[in-house]
Design a protein around this motif. Structure first.
Motif, short mmCIF file in Angstrom:
data_model
loop_
_atom_site.label_atom_id
_atom_site.label_comp_id
_atom_site.label_asym_id
_atom_site.label_seq_id
_atom_site.Cartn_x
_atom_site.Cartn_y
_atom_site.Cartn_z
N ALA A 127 0.82 -1.21 0.00
CA ALA A 127 0.00 0.00 0.00
C ALA A 127 0.86 1.26 0.00
O ALA A 127 0.56 2.23 -0.71
CB ALA A 127 -0.93 0.00 1.21
N SER A 128 1.93 1.27 0.77
CA SER A 128 2.79 2.46 0.84
C SER A 128 3.46 2.73 -0.49
O SER A 128 3.55 3.88 -0.94
CB SER A 128 3.85 2.28 1.93
N ALA A 129 3.92 1.68 -1.16
CA ALA A 129 4.58 1.86 -2.46
C ALA A 129 3.59 2.36 -3.51
O ALA A 129 3.90 3.22 -4.33
CB ALA A 129 5.21 0.55 -2.91
N VAL A 130 2.37 1.84 -3.48
CA VAL A 130 1.33 2.28 -4.42
C VAL A 130 0.99 3.75 -4.18
O VAL A 130 0.85 4.53 -5.13
CB VAL A 130 0.09 1.37 -4.28
N LEU A 131 0.88 4.14 -2.92
CA LEU A 131 0.59 5.55 -2.62
C LEU A 131 1.71 6.47 -3.07
O LEU A 131 1.47 7.59 -3.53
CB LEU A 131 0.35 5.74 -1.12
N LEU A 132 2.93 6.01 -2.94
CA LEU A 132 4.07 6.82 -3.37
C LEU A 132 3.99 7.08 -4.88
O LEU A 132 4.17 8.21 -5.34
CB LEU A 132 5.38 6.14 -3.01
N VAL A 133 3.69 6.05 -5.66
CA VAL A 133 3.54 6.23 -7.11
C VAL A 133 2.37 7.15 -7.42
O VAL A 133 2.45 8.01 -8.31
CB VAL A 133 3.35 4.86 -7.81
N ALA A 134 1.27 7.01 -6.69
CA ALA A 134 0.09 7.82 -6.94
C ALA A 134 0.31 9.29 -6.61
O ALA A 134 -0.19 10.17 -7.31
CB ALA A 134 -1.09 7.28 -6.12
N ARG A 135 1.08 9.56 -5.56
CA ARG A 135 1.23 10.94 -5.08
C ARG A 135 2.44 11.66 -5.65
O ARG A 135 2.44 12.89 -5.74
CB ARG A 135 1.27 10.95 -3.56
N ASP A 136 3.46 10.92 -5.99
CA ASP A 136 4.66 11.54 -6.54
C ASP A 136 4.74 11.16 -8.02
O ASP A 136 5.23 10.11 -8.39
CB ASP A 136 5.90 11.06 -5.80
N ARG A 137 4.26 12.05 -8.86
CA ARG A 137 4.12 11.74 -10.29
C ARG A 137 5.45 11.64 -11.01
O ARG A 137 5.49 11.26 -12.18
CB ARG A 137 3.23 12.79 -10.95
N ARG A 138 6.53 11.96 -10.33
CA ARG A 138 7.84 11.85 -10.99
C ARG A 138 8.14 10.41 -11.39
O ARG A 138 8.84 10.18 -12.38
CB ARG A 138 8.94 12.39 -10.06
N TYR A 139 7.61 9.44 -10.66
CA TYR A 139 7.84 8.04 -11.03
C TYR A 139 7.22 7.73 -12.39
O TYR A 139 7.83 7.08 -13.22
CB TYR A 139 7.28 7.10 -9.95
N LEU A 140 5.99 8.21 -12.59
CA LEU A 140 5.32 7.95 -13.87
C LEU A 140 5.97 8.73 -15.01
O LEU A 140 6.23 8.18 -16.08
CB LEU A 140 3.84 8.32 -13.76
N THR A 141 6.25 10.00 -14.77
CA THR A 141 6.81 10.81 -15.86
C THR A 141 8.22 10.35 -16.23
O THR A 141 8.61 10.43 -17.40
CB THR A 141 6.81 12.31 -15.50
N ALA A 142 8.98 9.85 -15.26
CA ALA A 142 10.32 9.32 -15.57
C ALA A 142 10.23 8.13 -16.51
O ALA A 142 11.14 7.88 -17.30
CB ALA A 142 11.06 8.95 -14.29
N ALA A 143 9.12 7.38 -16.43
CA ALA A 143 8.92 6.22 -17.30
C ALA A 143 8.13 6.60 -18.56
O ALA A 143 7.70 5.72 -19.29
CB ALA A 143 8.19 5.12 -16.54
N ARG A 144 7.92 7.89 -18.75
CA ARG A 144 7.17 8.41 -19.92
C ARG A 144 5.73 7.90 -19.95
O ARG A 144 5.18 7.58 -20.99
CB ARG A 144 7.89 8.08 -21.22
N ILE A 145 5.15 7.82 -18.76
CA ILE A 145 3.74 7.47 -18.63
C ILE A 145 2.99 8.73 -18.24
O ILE A 145 3.35 9.41 -17.28
CB ILE A 145 3.53 6.37 -17.56
#
Length: 199
Positions: A127-145
Motif C-alpha cells: 500500500a505504501s509503495a502504491v501511494l508513493l507512485v500515486a502521489r509523486d508523479r515523478r515516477y510515472l513521468t520518468a517512465a514516460r507514462i
C-alpha cells in the motif's frame, strides 16, 4: 481422423479462442528474478483498463489476492499481480518496480488489448509503495507514462509507519489522484466495487 481426435482438436481451438495466450501466465518485467508478474485477462471485448495489484513485500501474493484479481478480470479489467524486489531495497525501489511493470505492460497495450487507463491496488506493505507512485508523479513521468492515464488507487490495510520522513508516501509527494479508496485489509470487496465504478 477419429471422432475422438476431431473433438479433441476442436476443444484445443475453442480453448485457444476463450483466453489469450498471455492469460494467467507469469512473465518477467525486469532483470531481477523477483521482478515478475502474473496476468489475468479481462473478460469481454476490449480494449480494457489495467489494474496493477501489489501485495505485502514480506510474502508472495496470497490466494485471496489472486481471487480478487480474477474478480476484477471478470468485470472487464486486465489485472497484473506483481512481485517486486525484497524489502531491503526500500520503498523507492518498490515504487520503481511498480512503474517498471506498468510500463512493460502499457508498451504492449495493443497486443494485450489495453486502452491506456490504469489503476493501482496496494495491500499491507504494498500500500505504501502504491501511494508513493500515486502521489509523486515523478515516477510515472520518468517512465514516460502520462499521469492522466492513472484513474484511481485502492489502498488496503496500510501499516502504520514510525518515521514519516522516510517510510510514508506522503513525505515524498502530495499530488492527488483522480480517485482514492483507503480501507482496511479486509475491505477488498469495497475496493473492487470502487474500481468497478471508475471503469
Amino acid at each position: 481422423m477419429t471422432r475422438r481426435g476431431l473433438c479433441a482438436s476442436m476443444g484445443v481451438v475453442v480453448a485457444g479462442l476463450a483466453l489469450p495466450a498471455w492469460a494467467e501466465t507469469r512473465m518477467a518485467y525486469g532483470p531481477d528474478p523477483r521482478q515478475t508478474l502474473k496476468l489475468f485477462p479481462a473478460r469481454g471485448s476490449g480494449p480494457h483498463p489495467l489494474v496493477i495489484m501489489v501485495g505485502d513485500a514480506a510474502r508472495p501474493p496470497s490466494s485471496a489476492m489472486e481471487r480478487h484479481a480474477s474478480q476484477l478480470a471478470q468485470r472487464g479489467m486486465a489485472v497484473a499481480l506483481i512481485d517486486r524486489r525484497p524489502s531491503r531495497y526500500g520503498l523507492q525501489a518498490h515504487a520503481s518496480d511498480i512503474v517498471r511493470a506498468l510500463s512493460h505492460l502499457l508498451v504492449q497495450g495493443e497486443a494485450l488489448s489495453l486502452d491506456g487507463r490504469f489503476a493501482l491496488w496496494g495491500q499491507q506493505g504494498g500500500a505504501s509503495a502504491v501511494l508513493l507512485v500515486a502521489r509523486d508523479r515523478r515516477y510515472l513521468t520518468a517512465a514516460r507514462i502520462d499521469p492522466h492515464q492513472h484513474w484511481g488507487t485502492v489502498v488496503l490495510g496500510q501499516p502504520p509507519e514510525a518515521d514519516p520522513t522516510f517510510t510514508r508516501a506522503t513525505a515524498y509527494g502530495t499530488g492527488r489522484t483522480r480517485a482514492l479508496y483507503e480501507g482496511g485489509a479486509d475491505q477488498a470487496a469495497q475496493g473492487t466495487a470502487f474500481l468497478n465504478g471508475l471503469f
